[in-house]
Design an enzyme around this catalytic site. Sequence first.
Site, PDB file in Angstrom:
ATOM      1  N   LYS A 138       0.608  -0.900   0.422  1.00 11.92           N
ATOM      2  CA  LYS A 138      -0.122  -0.159  -0.503  1.00 11.92           C
ATOM      3  C   LYS A 138       1.375   0.831   0.005  1.00 11.92           C
ATOM      4  CE  LYS A 138      -1.507  -1.110   3.891  1.00 11.92           C
ATOM      5  NZ  LYS A 138      -2.239  -1.860   5.370  1.00 11.92           N
ATOM      6  N   THR A 183      -7.401   9.911   8.389  1.00 15.21           N
ATOM      7  CA  THR A 183      -7.242   7.949   7.911  1.00 15.21           C
ATOM      8  C   THR A 183      -7.325   7.211   8.235  1.00 15.21           C
ATOM      9  OG1 THR A 183      -5.145   8.788   7.825  1.00 15.21           O
ATOM     10  CG2 THR A 183      -5.760   9.325   5.408  1.00 15.21           C
ATOM     11  N   GLY A 217      -8.410   3.545   9.777  1.00 21.10           N
ATOM     12  CA  GLY A 217      -8.565   2.558   9.750  1.00 21.10           C
ATOM     13  C   GLY A 217      -7.977   2.262   7.818  1.00 21.10           C
ATOM     14  N   THR A 218      -7.646   3.202   7.372  1.00 22.51           N
ATOM     15  CA  THR A 218      -7.650   2.666   5.744  1.00 22.51           C
ATOM     16  C   THR A 218      -7.277   1.459   5.845  1.00 22.51           C
ATOM     17  OG1 THR A 218      -5.258   3.786   6.356  1.00 22.51           O
ATOM     18  CG2 THR A 218      -7.385   5.371   4.984  1.00 22.51           C
ATOM     19  N   GLY A 219      -5.562   1.072   6.420  1.00 22.38           N
ATOM     20  CA  GLY A 219      -5.474   0.080   6.018  1.00 22.38           C
ATOM     21  C   GLY A 219      -6.568  -1.331   6.062  1.00 22.38           C
ATOM     22  N   CYS A 220      -7.595  -1.186   8.079  1.00 20.33           N
ATOM     23  CA  CYS A 220      -7.892  -2.600   7.962  1.00 20.33           C
ATOM     24  C   CYS A 220      -8.898  -2.567   7.388  1.00 20.33           C
ATOM     25  CB  CYS A 220      -8.782  -1.953   9.649  1.00 20.33           C
ATOM     26  SG  CYS A 220      -7.981  -1.704  10.681  1.00 20.33           S
TER      27      CYS A 220
END
Length: 301
Positions: free
Chosen positions: A191, A236, A238-241
């Site tokens: 990412k 941002t 929580g974007t990865g989860c």
Amino acid sequence: MEDQVHQRLSPDPDPHPRVLTIAGSDSGGGAGIQADLKTCQELGVFGMTALTAVTAQNSLGVHAIYPLPVETVEAQLIAVLDDMGASAVKTGMLLDSAIVRIVAKTLEERHIRRLVIDPVLYAKDGSALFRREATDSLKAELLPIAEIVTPNIPEACELLEIQPDTIRTIADMVEAARSLLDFGPRYVLLKGGHLTGGTNGSSESDEAVDVLVGAPASGLHEPILLRSPRIATRHTHGTGCTLAAAIAALLAQGRDVPSAAREAKRFVTAAIQASVPHGRGIGSLWHAAHRHISEPLAVEE
Ligand SMILES: Nc1ncnc2c1ncn2[C@@H]1O[C@H](COP(=O)(O)OP(=O)(O)O)[C@@H](O)[C@H]1O
Ligand SMILES: Cc1ncc(COP(=O)(O)O)c(N)n1
């Protein structure tokens, strides 16, 4: 070859797709188990959970971490998997090597194939959500059984044991993603939210680009670049989860990995576009955004 890959992942689309997420609780509701459940629900998939730790967390950061005993994690995994089963499994914050090992053992014994590993190491405020002693177990026991692993740039550097500023361009991202395949996952999605330089040579980063690469057996021979405009927001959390949970939900519905990654990127982009500035720090995504954003930002390859 592509047909073989598709068949391996979706012999029969599950009529009742279910995702088990193994992760920490975020009291602020934006990341961890809470983000995963919201994402599953929005994508029409039944969400189930195994908690690894409770965090006292808000937009300003992680204030406390209360790990759960490893027996508690194991009991949740067994209770869910041996009765309800899971069409896909996603892991997030695993905290320590005892948890990593029990998760790897339990999933391997049950031949879980659609496994999405988000190697969560830090929260957005820099708090450690993973003990360094556990990195070797993560690499040796969990990554080899993953269908896809989804590190951000700092996590990729840590897993590869390279300096944090080594990945500066998309070419660096492709190289790092390919190196991560050596740990054994079938796919790596690296990412690019943390890429600082501009992707068109400017000093400001103008796009958020994620790089998907596959091991030879996956049939994906060239990297896929998932590009969206970079949204000018600090909210941002929580974007990865959210991205990893969306991939798990889409795999549970029988998608193949490239198609799940593409659609998950669209989902997270809409959720960032509509993020909510709750609290005084880093606000969270709005997971229902895809329902009402009539003109979502384009996601391109
Ligand atoms: N400002 C932004 N605008 C658009 N997309 C973003 C932005 N920040 C992150 N993303 C996207 O959110 C997802 C998560 O990325 P990243 O922030 O790198 O992961 P993490 O949350 O694990 O640190 C990726 O798809 C990334 O491209
Ligand atoms: C319990 C928990 N799990 C994961 C994250 C990472 O969040 P992000 O998705 O923003 O990297 C977090 N802050 N808290």
